[in-house]
Scaffold this active site. Sequence first.
Site, PDB file in Angstrom:
ATOM      1  CD  GLU A  58      35.539  55.257   5.930  1.00 41.22           C
ATOM      2  OE1 GLU A  58      34.820  54.467   6.581  1.00 41.22           O
ATOM      3  OE2 GLU A  58      36.712  55.487   6.240  1.00 41.22           O
ATOM      4  CB  CYS A  96      37.602  52.628   4.149  1.00 34.81           C
ATOM      5  SG  CYS A  96      36.559  51.697   5.253  1.00 34.81           S
ATOM      6  CB  ALA A 174      25.756  46.986  56.723  1.00 36.91           C
ATOM      7  NE  ARG A 195      25.893  45.821  36.271  1.00 37.50           N
ATOM      8  CZ  ARG A 195      25.114  45.198  37.143  1.00 37.50           C
ATOM      9  NH1 ARG A 195      23.997  44.624  36.713  1.00 37.50           N
ATOM     10  NH2 ARG A 195      25.441  45.147  38.406  1.00 37.50           N
ATOM     11  CB  ALA A 289      37.354  49.480  43.746  1.00 37.45           C
TER      12      ALA A 289
HETATM   13  N1  LIG Z   1      28.724  49.247  47.362  1.00 37.03           N
HETATM   14  C1  LIG Z   1      29.286  48.773  46.280  1.00 37.03           C
HETATM   15  O1  LIG Z   1      29.374  49.449  45.249  1.00 37.03           O
HETATM   16  C2  LIG Z   1      29.806  47.380  46.313  1.00 37.03           C
HETATM   17  C3  LIG Z   1      30.228  46.796  45.109  1.00 37.03           C
HETATM   18  C4  LIG Z   1      30.749  45.527  45.160  1.00 37.03           C
HETATM   19  C5  LIG Z   1      30.852  44.871  46.381  1.00 37.03           C
HETATM   20  N2  LIG Z   1      30.424  45.459  47.526  1.00 37.03           N
HETATM   21  C6  LIG Z   1      30.562  44.769  48.801  1.00 37.03           C
HETATM   22  O2  LIG Z   1      31.937  44.531  49.007  1.00 37.03           O
HETATM   23  C7  LIG Z   1      32.080  43.380  49.820  1.00 37.03           C
HETATM   24  C8  LIG Z   1      33.163  42.487  49.229  1.00 37.03           C
HETATM   25  O3  LIG Z   1      34.372  43.181  49.342  1.00 37.03           O
HETATM   26  P1  LIG Z   1      35.764  42.622  48.845  1.00 37.03           P
HETATM   27  O4  LIG Z   1      36.727  43.746  48.957  1.00 37.03           O
HETATM   28  O5  LIG Z   1      36.058  41.348  49.542  1.00 37.03           O
HETATM   29  O6  LIG Z   1      35.409  42.266  47.352  1.00 37.03           O
HETATM   30  P2  LIG Z   1      36.210  42.196  45.999  1.00 37.03           P
HETATM   31  O7  LIG Z   1      37.083  43.371  45.812  1.00 37.03           O
HETATM   32  O8  LIG Z   1      35.174  41.923  44.983  1.00 37.03           O
HETATM   33  O9  LIG Z   1      37.079  40.884  46.130  1.00 37.03           O
HETATM   34  C9  LIG Z   1      38.256  40.866  46.833  1.00 37.03           C
HETATM   35  C10 LIG Z   1      39.068  39.710  46.344  1.00 37.03           C
HETATM   36  O10 LIG Z   1      39.490  39.952  45.034  1.00 37.03           O
HETATM   37  C11 LIG Z   1      40.628  39.176  44.766  1.00 37.03           C
HETATM   38  N3  LIG Z   1      41.609  39.999  44.095  1.00 37.03           N
HETATM   39  C12 LIG Z   1      41.902  39.877  42.787  1.00 37.03           C
HETATM   40  N4  LIG Z   1      42.838  40.732  42.423  1.00 37.03           N
HETATM   41  C13 LIG Z   1      43.168  41.434  43.498  1.00 37.03           C
HETATM   42  C14 LIG Z   1      44.099  42.469  43.724  1.00 37.03           C
HETATM   43  N5  LIG Z   1      44.884  42.933  42.736  1.00 37.03           N
HETATM   44  N6  LIG Z   1      44.179  42.992  44.966  1.00 37.03           N
HETATM   45  C15 LIG Z   1      43.392  42.513  45.944  1.00 37.03           C
HETATM   46  N7  LIG Z   1      42.491  41.512  45.769  1.00 37.03           N
HETATM   47  C16 LIG Z   1      42.388  40.986  44.565  1.00 37.03           C
HETATM   48  C17 LIG Z   1      41.078  38.618  46.102  1.00 37.03           C
HETATM   49  O11 LIG Z   1      40.541  37.302  46.188  1.00 37.03           O
HETATM   50  P3  LIG Z   1      41.329  35.922  45.887  1.00 37.03           P
HETATM   51  O12 LIG Z   1      41.799  35.434  47.207  1.00 37.03           O
HETATM   52  O13 LIG Z   1      40.294  35.060  45.296  1.00 37.03           O
HETATM   53  O14 LIG Z   1      42.449  36.226  44.948  1.00 37.03           O
HETATM   54  C18 LIG Z   1      40.353  39.475  47.101  1.00 37.03           C
HETATM   55  O15 LIG Z   1      40.110  38.831  48.313  1.00 37.03           O
HETATM   56  C19 LIG Z   1      30.723  42.730  49.906  1.00 37.03           C
HETATM   57  O16 LIG Z   1      30.178  43.043  51.170  1.00 37.03           O
HETATM   58  C20 LIG Z   1      29.932  43.414  48.812  1.00 37.03           C
HETATM   59  O17 LIG Z   1      28.569  43.455  49.131  1.00 37.03           O
HETATM   60  C21 LIG Z   1      29.905  46.709  47.497  1.00 37.03           C
END
Ligand SMILES: NC(=O)c1ccc[n+]([C@@H]2O[C@H](COP(=O)([O-])OP(=O)(O)OC[C@H]3O[C@@H](n4cnc5c(N)ncnc54)[C@H](OP(=O)(O)O)[C@@H]3O)[C@@H](O)[C@H]2O)c1
Length: 358
Positions: A58, A96, A174, A195, A289
């Site tokens: 506004e 406003c 992988a 992003r 995730a």
């Molecule tokens: N293709 C894709 O889109 C994509 C994207 C991202 C990653 N990646 C791949 O994913 C792999 C890594 O996987 P990741 O599952 O270990 O990664 P992540 O989800 O990034 O990290 C897992 C860590 O997050 C922490 N965390 C925090 N809050 C959490 C919760 N509420 N529940 C569970 N964990 C929690 C824990 O670590 P703490 O012990 O520190 O608390 C857990 O070990 C790599 O190989 C990467 O290249 C692929």
Amino acid sequence: MSDTQHPEWEPFMRRALELAAQGPLTGGNPQVGCVLVDAAGRVVAEGWHHGAGTPHAEVDALSKLPTTADGRPDASGLTAVVTLEPCNHTGRTGPCSVALLNAGVARVVYALSDPGKRSSGGAAHLRAGGVEVIDGVLRREAEAFLHRWLTAVARNRPWVTVKWASTLDGRAAASDGSSQWITGTASRQRVHEEREASDAILVGTGTVLADDPSLTARGDAGELMPHQPVPVVVGERAIPGDAALRRHPAGLIESRELVDDPRDLAAILAALDARGLRRVYVEGGPALASAIVAGGFADEFSIYLAPALLGGDRLAIGELGIPTIGQALRLRLTAIEQLGDDLHLRAIPTTPEPAKEN
Ligand SMILES: NC(=O)c1ccc[n+]([C@@H]2O[C@H](COP(=O)([O-])OP(=O)(O)OC[C@H]3O[C@@H](n4cnc5c(N)ncnc54)[C@H](OP(=O)(O)O)[C@@H]3O)[C@@H](O)[C@H]2O)c1
């Protein structure tokens, strides 16, 4: 079909919505547009909100009017058509409702009531000042336009988009942990755009330690985009001193410095909302995730599917605590697009999310 008893104002409201869309998606404030219309139905000024800390729509429109002898914008006899109820509070800018009253508008037409606890009351203030107020013009369009922001404000937590890139068999890495790159350049460029449209990027410590991502929003030539979302690393483990994220232009937030329990997603999201970070983009990895989805925090999915197979156990989403097919988290696809060789899917949940397990 007309939304209101006032179809004569709908073309002006449509223009105001177009103007609103020129404002930024990020920064915590809603996108708002405004047109000032004279008694003959001519648009004499237009404005929109350019982002937190700048004049509201506004005031932006009023600033384009001629001024009176004492330097005030002269809106006498004009109608202000604005997508959101004029605010009634002093934040980083003044109310406003007062600016419109001081400028002498005769009528204010708006689409949506202001849902803010501190900022609402503008319509009542204008009415008390003798201004005619009409509300609800193109309400449904305006609600759809501001859906993410309205949802975030109503819940006191950000709008959460979960993104992943996977093969057709749902693998995100992988067996050696490598995931760069599953998808092609067109998909990765779209991720940069997503992003840039976010306030914060959430990533787990696992991904930071495995991939050392920079998580900046970059253009085709690798240049930094104007807006950079702040990266938020979720987890207990510390991030190495030489991690690329430590050089992120928007800084770095570690959840262990933000909340008492660095894995408590509800607390982390509430803390981000309190900082005005209303659009959160979750970039994984699978553990984070899955926890976001299982916790019922995923408002939207952005999934990039590459025509490739990896097999193995590195799934994009892990355990969700769903025991039987009848309880599957069903999604509704909202967009499907081919990007190079990949497919980009957008989807929203259609059924109540499973209860939080932890
Ligand atoms: N293709 C894709 O889109 C994509 C994207 C991202 C990653 N990646 C791949 O994913 C792999 C890594 O996987 P990741 O599952 O270990 O990664 P992540 O989800 O990034 O990290 C897992 C860590 O997050 C922490 N965390 C925090 N809050 C959490 C919760 N509420 N529940 C569970 N964990 C929690 C824990 O670590 P703490 O012990 O520190 O608390 C857990 O070990 C790599 O190989 C990467 O290249 C692929």
